[in-house]
Design a protein around this motif. Structure first.
Motif, short mmCIF file in Angstrom:
data_model
loop_
_atom_site.label_atom_id
_atom_site.label_comp_id
_atom_site.label_asym_id
_atom_site.label_seq_id
_atom_site.Cartn_x
_atom_site.Cartn_y
_atom_site.Cartn_z
N HIS A 112 -9.80 -3.45 6.21
CA HIS A 112 -8.41 -3.06 6.00
C HIS A 112 -7.90 -3.50 4.63
O HIS A 112 -6.83 -3.09 4.20
CB HIS A 112 -7.52 -3.66 7.09
N MET A 113 -8.68 -4.34 3.93
CA MET A 113 -8.22 -4.81 2.62
C MET A 113 -8.16 -3.68 1.59
O MET A 113 -7.50 -3.80 0.58
CB MET A 113 -9.14 -5.92 2.11
N ALA A 114 -8.85 -2.57 1.86
CA ALA A 114 -8.83 -1.45 0.91
C ALA A 114 -7.41 -0.94 0.70
O ALA A 114 -7.03 -0.57 -0.42
CB ALA A 114 -9.73 -0.33 1.43
N LYS A 115 -6.60 -0.94 1.76
CA LYS A 115 -5.22 -0.48 1.62
C LYS A 115 -4.43 -1.41 0.70
O LYS A 115 -3.70 -0.96 -0.18
CB LYS A 115 -4.55 -0.43 3.00
N GLY A 116 -4.60 -2.71 0.90
CA GLY A 116 -3.92 -3.66 0.03
C GLY A 116 -4.36 -3.54 -1.41
O GLY A 116 -3.54 -3.63 -2.33
N MET A 117 -5.66 -3.32 -1.62
CA MET A 117 -6.18 -3.16 -2.98
C MET A 117 -5.54 -1.96 -3.66
O MET A 117 -5.17 -2.01 -4.84
CB MET A 117 -7.70 -2.98 -2.92
N LYS A 118 -5.38 -0.87 -2.92
CA LYS A 118 -4.79 0.34 -3.49
C LYS A 118 -3.34 0.09 -3.88
O LYS A 118 -2.89 0.51 -4.97
CB LYS A 118 -4.88 1.48 -2.46
N GLN A 119 -2.59 -0.62 -3.03
CA GLN A 119 -1.20 -0.93 -3.34
C GLN A 119 -1.09 -1.83 -4.56
O GLN A 119 -0.22 -1.66 -5.42
CB GLN A 119 -0.54 -1.60 -2.14
N MET A 120 -1.98 -2.82 -4.63
CA MET A 120 -1.96 -3.75 -5.75
C MET A 120 -2.26 -3.03 -7.07
O MET A 120 -1.61 -3.27 -8.09
CB MET A 120 -2.96 -4.88 -5.50
N LYS A 121 -3.22 -2.15 -7.04
CA LYS A 121 -3.58 -1.40 -8.25
C LYS A 121 -2.40 -0.57 -8.74
O LYS A 121 -2.14 -0.47 -9.94
CB LYS A 121 -4.78 -0.51 -7.96
N ALA A 122 -1.66 0.04 -7.78
CA ALA A 122 -0.51 0.85 -8.15
C ALA A 122 0.60 0.02 -8.78
O ALA A 122 1.38 0.51 -9.59
CB ALA A 122 0.02 1.59 -6.92
N ASN A 123 0.67 -1.27 -8.42
CA ASN A 123 1.73 -2.14 -8.93
C ASN A 123 1.38 -2.83 -10.24
O ASN A 123 2.25 -3.43 -10.88
CB ASN A 123 2.07 -3.20 -7.88
N LEU A 124 0.11 -2.77 -10.65
CA LEU A 124 -0.31 -3.51 -11.84
C LEU A 124 0.46 -3.11 -13.09
O LEU A 124 0.79 -3.95 -13.93
CB LEU A 124 -1.81 -3.31 -12.07
N LYS A 125 0.77 -1.82 -13.24
CA LYS A 125 1.46 -1.35 -14.45
C LYS A 125 2.91 -1.86 -14.52
O LYS A 125 3.54 -1.76 -15.56
CB LYS A 125 1.45 0.17 -14.49
N LYS A 126 3.40 -2.42 -13.40
CA LYS A 126 4.79 -2.88 -13.36
C LYS A 126 4.93 -4.38 -13.61
O LYS A 126 6.02 -4.91 -13.52
CB LYS A 126 5.41 -2.54 -12.00
N VAL A 127 3.81 -5.06 -13.89
CA VAL A 127 3.87 -6.51 -14.04
C VAL A 127 3.52 -6.92 -15.48
O VAL A 127 2.84 -6.20 -16.20
CB VAL A 127 2.94 -7.22 -13.04
N ASP A 128 4.01 -8.09 -15.86
CA ASP A 128 3.78 -8.63 -17.20
C ASP A 128 2.66 -9.65 -17.26
O ASP A 128 2.14 -9.95 -18.33
CB ASP A 128 5.06 -9.31 -17.71
N CYS A 129 2.31 -10.22 -16.11
CA CYS A 129 1.35 -11.32 -16.10
C CYS A 129 0.67 -11.38 -14.74
O CYS A 129 1.29 -11.07 -13.72
CB CYS A 129 2.06 -12.64 -16.41
N ILE A 130 -0.60 -11.76 -14.75
CA ILE A 130 -1.34 -11.96 -13.51
C ILE A 130 -1.43 -13.45 -13.23
O ILE A 130 -1.89 -14.23 -14.08
CB ILE A 130 -2.77 -11.38 -13.61
#
Length: 319
Positions: A31-49
């Protein structure tokens, strides 16, 4: 003299752990694949990891999903649960991380009411962000961070500690002692007003492939994998092997063993007797069925593992 006797007996300990034919693939939920997809979509909206690891297993591989993002965005590695890790390993860990290219590292204990390194996170992150171009976010006045890491390393605890430190406010993320508490990528959580800073909490996710069984066992021992997927008997045996290899013998006194042992059945039997963890079972004999009292090995393994996770067996770094 007692320590000399213990070390003399160390030659009897296992040099390697027998993993048998165990495979790690079934330990990690799909089920982690769903979370990974959401995280990837949000990466462009963040300034720092903001990457969180358990300080006891600092070198668990990074998720390939974030490799490109870490190259173009500021990155801060937080080694949490330092209260459970061996402090004598700190400089060696830092040296190895720097040699691998990781420059920005902080050790934290997010469960402490006040942690000096938690106080350093906001100013350090602001400095890192301002030192680079903010891709697609130049006009934004606030800073946004994404918190990533495998399950149960303290991501939510870190968010709550930042809010407590900078906003004097309570919990915003649910915290638990088992993996899988955060199920989905959440909305932004404010952690500071000056400068305005928000975090995006994420579910714990593993890399698509774990490099070997031993890495999987370290993850399991630190509670990032549900115990039943691996087996508490196996985790307990690997814990005993690790403590002996690292010459961490506090379990001997805790469970009145007298001396270290490399036999997990012997250790669990003594733990069960010490804690009164027994069970009554029926046995068939030549004169009929009788009920006998036996050590509850499962309950003993449960106590042994949780004692390690709480730090009751001393501060241990597994890497």
């Amino acid at each position: 003299m007692r320590l000399q006797n213990i070390l003399r007996n160390a030659s009897k300990f296992r040099d390697v752990f027998d993993f048998g034919e165990r495979q790690v693939t079934h330990w990690f939920p799909g089920h982690m694949a769903k979370g990974m997809k959401q995280m990837k979509a949000n990466l462009k909206k963040v300034d720092c990891i903001l990457e969180i690891h358990d300080a006891r297993i600092s070198f668990i591989e990074q998720n390939p999903l974030f490799q490109q993002s870490l190259a173009i965005r500021p990155h801060l590695l937080v080694l949490n649960k330092m209260d459970l890790a061996d402090p004598s390993c700190k400089q060696r860990v830092l040296k190895q991380l720097r040699e691998s290219g990781v420059r920005n590292v902080l050790f934290t204990d997010c469960l402490r009411q006040t942690d000096e390194n938690v106080k350093k996170i906001v100013p350090l992150v602001a400095e890192l962000i301002d030192s680079r171009p903010r891709y697609h976010r130049e006009e934004e006045m606030s800073y946004c961070l994404m918190v990533i890491g495998v399950p149960n390393v303290g991501k939510s605890s870190l968010i709550n500690a930042l809010r407590r430190t900078n906003l004097k406010k309570g919990k915003a993320s649910k915290v638990g002692g088992e993996p899988g508490i955060t199920k989905a990528v959440l909305t932004k959580i404010q952690v500071c007003e000056r400068p305005p800073m928000f975090l995006v909490d994420t579910p714990g996710v593993f890399p698509p492939a774990i490099e070997n069984v031993e890495t999987g066992m370290k993850l399991a021992l630190c509670g990032t994998i549900l115990d039943h997927l691996v087996g508490e008997d196996v985790i307990a045996d690997y814990l005993l092997y690790s403590l002996n290899r690292l010459e961490k013998f506090s379990y001997v006194d805790r469970y009145d063993l007298g001396e270290p042992s490399d036999d997990i059945q012997h250790v669990l039997k003594r733990i069960a007797v010490k804690l009164g963890k027994t069970q009554r079972v029926k046995a068939i004999t030549g004169v009929g069925d009788i009920t006998i009292t036996m050590p509850n090995y499962s309950a003993a393994a449960y106590d042994f593992i949780r004692a390690f996770r709480k730090g009751d067996l001393g501060r241990v770094t597994l890497d």
